[in-house]
Design a protein around this motif. Structure first.
Motif, PDB file in Angstrom:
ATOM      1  N   LEU A 146       0.667  -1.211  -0.028  1.00 29.53           N
ATOM      2  CA  LEU A 146       0.234  -0.041   0.484  1.00 29.53           C
ATOM      3  C   LEU A 146       0.880   1.112   0.214  1.00 29.53           C
ATOM      4  N   LYS A 147       2.399   1.073   0.386  1.00 25.62           N
ATOM      5  CA  LYS A 147       2.682   2.237   0.333  1.00 25.62           C
ATOM      6  C   LYS A 147       3.839   2.415  -0.117  1.00 25.62           C
ATOM      7  N   THR A 148       3.592   2.133  -1.080  1.00 29.11           N
ATOM      8  CA  THR A 148       4.466   1.528  -2.254  1.00 29.11           C
ATOM      9  C   THR A 148       3.660   1.729  -3.225  1.00 29.11           C
ATOM     10  N   LEU A 149       2.774   1.954  -3.487  1.00 22.55           N
ATOM     11  CA  LEU A 149       1.795   2.154  -4.421  1.00 22.55           C
ATOM     12  C   LEU A 149       1.381   3.156  -4.496  1.00 22.55           C
ATOM     13  N   THR A 150       0.979   3.973  -3.082  1.00 19.29           N
ATOM     14  CA  THR A 150       0.907   5.137  -2.876  1.00 19.29           C
ATOM     15  C   THR A 150       1.626   6.095  -2.960  1.00 19.29           C
ATOM     16  N   GLY A 151       3.250   6.157  -3.080  1.00 19.64           N
ATOM     17  CA  GLY A 151       3.740   6.330  -2.484  1.00 19.64           C
ATOM     18  C   GLY A 151       4.486   7.101  -1.228  1.00 19.64           C
ATOM     19  N   MET A 152       4.177   6.778  -0.432  1.00 21.52           N
ATOM     20  CA  MET A 152       3.675   7.138   0.793  1.00 21.52           C
ATOM     21  C   MET A 152       4.327   6.414   2.165  1.00 21.52           C
ATOM     22  N   PRO A 153       4.756   6.980   3.551  1.00 21.63           N
ATOM     23  CA  PRO A 153       5.747   5.935   4.090  1.00 21.63           C
ATOM     24  C   PRO A 153       5.436   5.638   5.474  1.00 21.63           C
ATOM     25  N   ALA A 154       4.024   5.996   5.417  1.00 19.16           N
ATOM     26  CA  ALA A 154       3.534   5.117   6.863  1.00 19.16           C
ATOM     27  C   ALA A 154       1.749   4.650   5.949  1.00 19.16           C
ATOM     28  N   VAL A 155       1.140   3.571   6.943  1.00 22.19           N
ATOM     29  CA  VAL A 155       0.032   3.640   7.007  1.00 22.19           C
ATOM     30  C   VAL A 155      -0.211   3.038   8.183  1.00 22.19           C
ATOM     31  N   ALA A 156      -2.179   3.268   7.959  1.00 27.38           N
ATOM     32  CA  ALA A 156      -2.622   2.851   9.592  1.00 27.38           C
ATOM     33  C   ALA A 156      -4.150   1.541   8.824  1.00 27.38           C
ATOM     34  N   LEU A 157      -3.508   0.364   8.971  1.00 29.39           N
ATOM     35  CA  LEU A 157      -4.537   0.040   8.825  1.00 29.39           C
ATOM     36  C   LEU A 157      -5.761  -0.459   9.106  1.00 29.39           C
ATOM     37  N   SER A 158      -5.941  -0.124  10.754  1.00 28.18           N
ATOM     38  CA  SER A 158      -7.040  -0.883  11.413  1.00 28.18           C
ATOM     39  C   SER A 158      -8.327   0.277  10.990  1.00 28.18           C
ATOM     40  N   PRO A 159      -7.979   1.137  10.527  1.00 24.13           N
ATOM     41  CA  PRO A 159      -9.667   1.725   9.538  1.00 24.13           C
ATOM     42  C   PRO A 159     -10.649   0.951   8.744  1.00 24.13           C
ATOM     43  N   LYS A 160     -11.906   1.246   9.752  1.00 28.11           N
ATOM     44  CA  LYS A 160     -12.897  -0.354   9.306  1.00 28.11           C
ATOM     45  C   LYS A 160     -14.022  -0.093   7.817  1.00 28.11           C
ATOM     46  N   ALA A 161     -13.351   0.978   7.321  1.00 25.54           N
ATOM     47  CA  ALA A 161     -13.875   1.501   6.112  1.00 25.54           C
ATOM     48  C   ALA A 161     -13.447   3.012   5.665  1.00 25.54           C
ATOM     49  N   GLY A 162     -14.668   3.599   4.435  1.00 25.53           N
ATOM     50  CA  GLY A 162     -14.205   4.552   3.940  1.00 25.53           C
ATOM     51  C   GLY A 162     -14.245   6.293   4.928  1.00 25.53           C
ATOM     52  N   ALA A 163     -15.303   6.253   5.206  1.00 26.07           N
ATOM     53  CA  ALA A 163     -15.551   7.227   6.431  1.00 26.07           C
ATOM     54  C   ALA A 163     -14.657   6.993   7.444  1.00 26.07           C
ATOM     55  N   HIS A 164     -14.815   6.009   7.989  1.00 27.33           N
ATOM     56  CA  HIS A 164     -13.738   5.191   9.163  1.00 27.33           C
ATOM     57  C   HIS A 164     -12.092   6.305   9.203  1.00 27.33           C
ATOM     58  N   GLY A 165     -11.878   5.736   7.774  1.00 25.12           N
ATOM     59  CA  GLY A 165     -10.945   6.672   7.178  1.00 25.12           C
ATOM     60  C   GLY A 165     -10.488   7.616   7.240  1.00 25.12           C
ATOM     61  N   GLU A 166     -11.207   8.528   6.912  1.00 24.91           N
ATOM     62  CA  GLU A 166     -11.136   9.775   6.444  1.00 24.91           C
ATOM     63  C   GLU A 166     -11.252  10.239   8.301  1.00 24.91           C
ATOM     64  N   LEU A 167     -11.733   9.686   9.108  1.00 25.28           N
ATOM     65  CA  LEU A 167     -11.778  10.330  10.510  1.00 25.28           C
ATOM     66  C   LEU A 167     -10.475  10.249  11.087  1.00 25.28           C
ATOM     67  N   CYS A 168      -9.639   8.958  10.343  1.00 24.92           N
ATOM     68  CA  CYS A 168      -8.280   8.563  11.050  1.00 24.92           C
ATOM     69  C   CYS A 168      -7.284   9.624  10.426  1.00 24.92           C
ATOM     70  N   GLY A 169      -7.781   9.827   8.878  1.00 17.65           N
ATOM     71  CA  GLY A 169      -6.724  11.020   8.604  1.00 17.65           C
ATOM     72  C   GLY A 169      -6.648  12.392   9.286  1.00 17.65           C
ATOM     73  N   LEU A 170      -8.322  12.752   9.696  1.00 14.57           N
ATOM     74  CA  LEU A 170      -8.448  13.993   9.604  1.00 14.57           C
ATOM     75  C   LEU A 170      -8.075  14.528  12.094  1.00 14.57           C
ATOM     76  N   MET A 171      -7.976  12.978  12.080  1.00 10.26           N
ATOM     77  CA  MET A 171      -7.894  13.265  13.459  1.00 10.26           C
ATOM     78  C   MET A 171      -5.982  13.419  13.725  1.00 10.26           C
ATOM     79  N   ALA A 172      -5.563  12.689  12.767  1.00 14.32           N
ATOM     80  CA  ALA A 172      -3.539  12.322  12.424  1.00 14.32           C
ATOM     81  C   ALA A 172      -3.982  14.555  12.464  1.00 14.32           C
ATOM     82  N   ILE A 173      -4.448  14.656  11.227  1.00 17.93           N
ATOM     83  CA  ILE A 173      -4.224  15.825  11.296  1.00 17.93           C
ATOM     84  C   ILE A 173      -4.335  16.496  12.157  1.00 17.93           C
ATOM     85  N   ARG A 174      -5.595  16.671  13.028  1.00 14.54           N
ATOM     86  CA  ARG A 174      -5.523  17.500  13.844  1.00 14.54           C
ATOM     87  C   ARG A 174      -4.821  17.202  14.723  1.00 14.54           C
TER      88      ARG A 174
END
Length: 523
Positions: A146-174
Motif C-alpha cells: 500500500l505504501k509502495t503503490l501510493t508513494g507514502m511512508p506510513a499506513v494505518a491498517l485499522s480503519p474499518k471503512a472509507g468514512a472511518h479512514g477519513e476520520l483517521c486522516g483528519l484526527m492525524a491532521i488535528r
C-alpha cells in the motif's frame, strides 16, 4: 412487430406484456417468500440441544419470562428461505452492477480461498503474537505494498471503512496541529461542492467548520476560489481525485502547493484510487493523508459481503500521529505496537479495539499478488477504457454532463436529454430493473442535475458492456419516442413494484409484529 435483439432472441419493442397473476405468488422459478418471522413452525428447531443442567436461578432477575420471539425452522426450510431471498436481489455474480462512485466489481474466488486458510480464518486478536507470526507478516506485507503503490511512508491498517479512514486522516491532521500549537486557530476544512457526503460530515464530526469550495464549469476544483479561502485558519482541504464527476483534477499539483503554502494539510479521498492505481502515486502529488477503500480498488467484498477495511496512508509529516496498532518487524520477529508510548508516543489513540479486519487484508493482498505491478496498472487502464467506451456509445442519445474530453473510471450523464419526455432519472432507473440491470447511481453528484453516474469497472467484458449499452440505448429511444407508460409504471417484473420511497424513508417499518390471535413460540 417483433425484432431481434443483440443475442438473437425475439423482442417486442415499446410494449409491456400483461401476464395473469399466479395463484401462489410465485413466478416460474421465483418463489414467493414471506418474512422469516411469518414462517410456520414456532415450536420447533432444526437443532437438538441438551436439556440445561441448571434452572437459571443464579441469574437473578435476568431470567427471561416471555417467549424469545424467534421462529423455529428446519435446516432445509432455513436454506430455502435465504436462497429465495437471494433470487430477489441483484448481485455482481449475476450481471453488471453499474453504480457510479461505488465500484461494484467481481471478487475473485482465489481471494475467498486464501481468506479461509487456517491461520487466517481461525485466529483471535488476543492470541500471543508468537502464535500469529504469519498473520502479522501478511499485514506487514500488505502495508508495504500500500505504501509502495501510493508513494507514502506510513499506513494505518485499522480503519474499518472509507468514512472511518477519513476520520483517521483528519484526527492525524488535528493531532499534528495540536503538536505544533496551531489547532486552536486552524478550525476550518475546505471541501469541494462535488465531494462525497462523508467528507464534510467527517470534518464536522472532528470539530471543524466546513467551508465549501466552488467547482468550475468543466467539473473540477475552482483553484481561484480555493486560493481565496486558504489562510492561517484552515486545517486541511479534502479533495477526491479522480473526483466524483469521474474526472482527474488537472490542477492537483497547484492545489497541493497552495495548501501547504498556507500551512494546511492535503487530505485526499482515495475512493477512486482504482482509476489510477499503478499509474499515479498520490504521494507524488503532495497528498498528506488518503484512505483506500479495499473493496473498490483491491476487490474485497462490498457492503453485505462482510466487514470492510479503509487503510489510511500518511505523509512523513503525519506519520508520527498514526493510530495504534501497527506491525513492527525486528530481530525477534513480528509484533504489534499497541500502547501509546515509546514508538507510539505521538499516536492520536486507537480507532478500534484490535488490529482491523484480517479477512479483508488476506483478500486484498491476494488480489495484489495475483495481479502484480503490471496487472494493477492494467486494472486502472481497463477501468478507464470501459467507462470511456460507455460514454462514447451513449453520448449520441444521452447528454454527458462534461462532454469535452475523456472521463476517468466513470461516465456521468445529466437529464438534459430527458427534457420534454415526461420521463425522469428515477423513471429511467426503474425501467432498467425490468431489463435485468441494477440502476446506475442517481442524482449524485448533486452538482449535476438529474445525474446518472455509471461505473462499469475493469472486470466487465466488452460483450457484457455491449449488452448493457444496447439496453440503455433501447430505453433511451423509447423515452424519446413518448413511451411514457413503460417508465412511469416500472418496474413491472421485479419482486416488488414501484414503491413510495419517500414514505419508506420517512416512516420505515423496522419491527415485525405478530398478527392478533397467532400462536408463537411457547404459547
Amino acid at each position: 412487430m417483433s425484432t431481434m435483439n443483440t443475442v438473437g432472441r425475439p423482442t417486442t419493442p415499446n410494449r409491456v406484456e400483461s401476464k395473469p397473476a399466479t395463484l401462489t405468488g410465485g413466478r416460474g422459478l421465483l418463489q414467493d417468500e414471506h418474512l422469516i418471522f411469518e414462517s410456520d413452525g414456532w415450536g420447533k428447531t432444526g437443532v437438538d440441544l441438551p436439556e440445561p443442567k441448571t434452572d437459571g436461578s443464579d441469574l437473578g432477575g435476568l431470567v427471561r419470562k416471555n417467549p424469545i420471539g424467534l421462529p423455529g425452522l428446519s435446516e432445509p426450510e432455513t436454506m430455502r428461505h435465504y436462497v429465495r431471498l437471494s433470487q430477489k436481489n441483484h448481485a455482481i455474480d449475476l450481471a453488471i452492477y453499474p453504480l457510479g462512485s461505488c465500484t461494484m466489481k467481481h471478487n475473485p474466488r482465489l481471494n475467498e480461498k486464501i481468506a479461509r486458510l487456517p491461520g487466517f480464518s481461525d485466529i483471535h486478536p488476543l492470541q500471543p503474537t508468537s502464535t500469529v507470526q504469519g498473520a502479522l507478516e501478511l499485514m506487514d506485507t500488505l502495508a508495504h505494498w500500500l505504501k509502495t503503490l501510493t508513494g507514502m511512508p506510513a499506513v494505518a491498517l485499522s480503519p474499518k471503512a472509507g468514512a472511518h479512514g477519513e476520520l483517521c486522516g483528519l484526527m492525524a491532521i488535528r493531532a499534528a496541529h495540536e503538536a505544533s500549537g496551531q489547532h486552536e486557530k486552524r478550525r476550518k476544512v475546505l471541501v469541494p461542492t462535488s465531494a462525497h457526503g462523508t467528507n464534510p460530515a467527517t470534518a464536522a464530526f472532528v470539530g471543524y467548520t466546513v467551508v465549501e469550495v466552488a467547482q468550475t464549469e468543466d467539473g473540477r476544483v475552482d483553484v481561484a476560489d480555493l486560493a481565496s479561502k486558504l489562510g492561517d485558519d484552515v486545517a486541511a482541504i479534502m479533495v477526491t481525485n479522480p473526483n466524483t464527476c469521474g474526472l482527474f483534477e488537472r490542477d492537483i499539483l497547484e492545489i497541493s502547493r497552495l495548501t501547504h503554502e498556507a500551512g494546511a494539510y492535503f487530505y485526499c479521498d482515495g475512493a477512486n484510487f482504482n482509476a489510477i492505481v499503478g499509474r499515479v502515486r498520490p504521494g507524488d502529488l503532495g497528498v498528506d493523508a488518503m484512505h483506500i477503500n479495499l473493496h473498490k480498488t483491491f476487490s474485497t467484498p462490498h457492503g453485505g459481503g462482510g466487514p470492510g477495511a479503509g487503510p489510511v496512508v500518511l505523509s512523513e509529516a503525519l506519520a508520527p500521529f498514526a493510530p495504534a496498532p501497527w506491525v513492527v518487524h525486528d530481530a525477534d520477529g513480528y509484533r504489534l505496537v499497541e500502547r501509546e508510548e515509546d514508538e507510539a508516543a505521538q499516536a492520536f489513540g486507537r480507532l478500534c479495539a484490535f488490529q482491523g479486519q484480517m479477512g479483508m487484508y488476506t483478500r486484498a493482498l491476494s488480489y495484489m499478488m495475483s495481479h502484480g505491478s503490471d496487472g494493477l496498472r492494467q486494472v486502472a487502464e481497463d477501468a478507464v477504457l470501459n467507462a470511456n467506451y460507455i460514454k462514447a456509445r451513449l453520448s449520441d442519445l444521452m447528454s454527458p454532463a462534461f462532454p469535452d474530453g475523456p472521463c476517468m473510471h466513470e461516465a456521468l450523464f445529466d437529464d438534459e436529454w430527458l427534457k420534454g419526455t415526461e420521463v425522469t432519472t428515477l423513471d429511467f432507473a426503474k425501467a432498467m430493473i425490468d431489463e435485468g440491470f441494477h440502476p446506475m447511481t442517481m442524482y449524485f453528484p448533486l452538482v449535476v442535475h438529474g445525474a446518472m453516474l455509471i461505473e462499469p469497472t475493469e472486470t466487465e467484458s466488452k460483450q457484457e458492456l455491449d449488452r448493457f449499452i444496447e439496453a440503455m440505448r433501447a430505453l433511451a429511444t423509447a423515452a424519446k419516442a413518448g413511451d411514457v407508460d413503460r417508465f412511469k409504471g416500472a418496474p413491472f417484473h421485479a419482486p416488488l413494484k414501484r414503491l413510495d420511497e419517500t414514505r419508506a424513508a420517512r416512516s420505515p417499518v423496522l419491527r415485525w409484529t405478530a398478527p392478533e390471535g397467532s400462536n408463537i413460540a411457547a404459547e
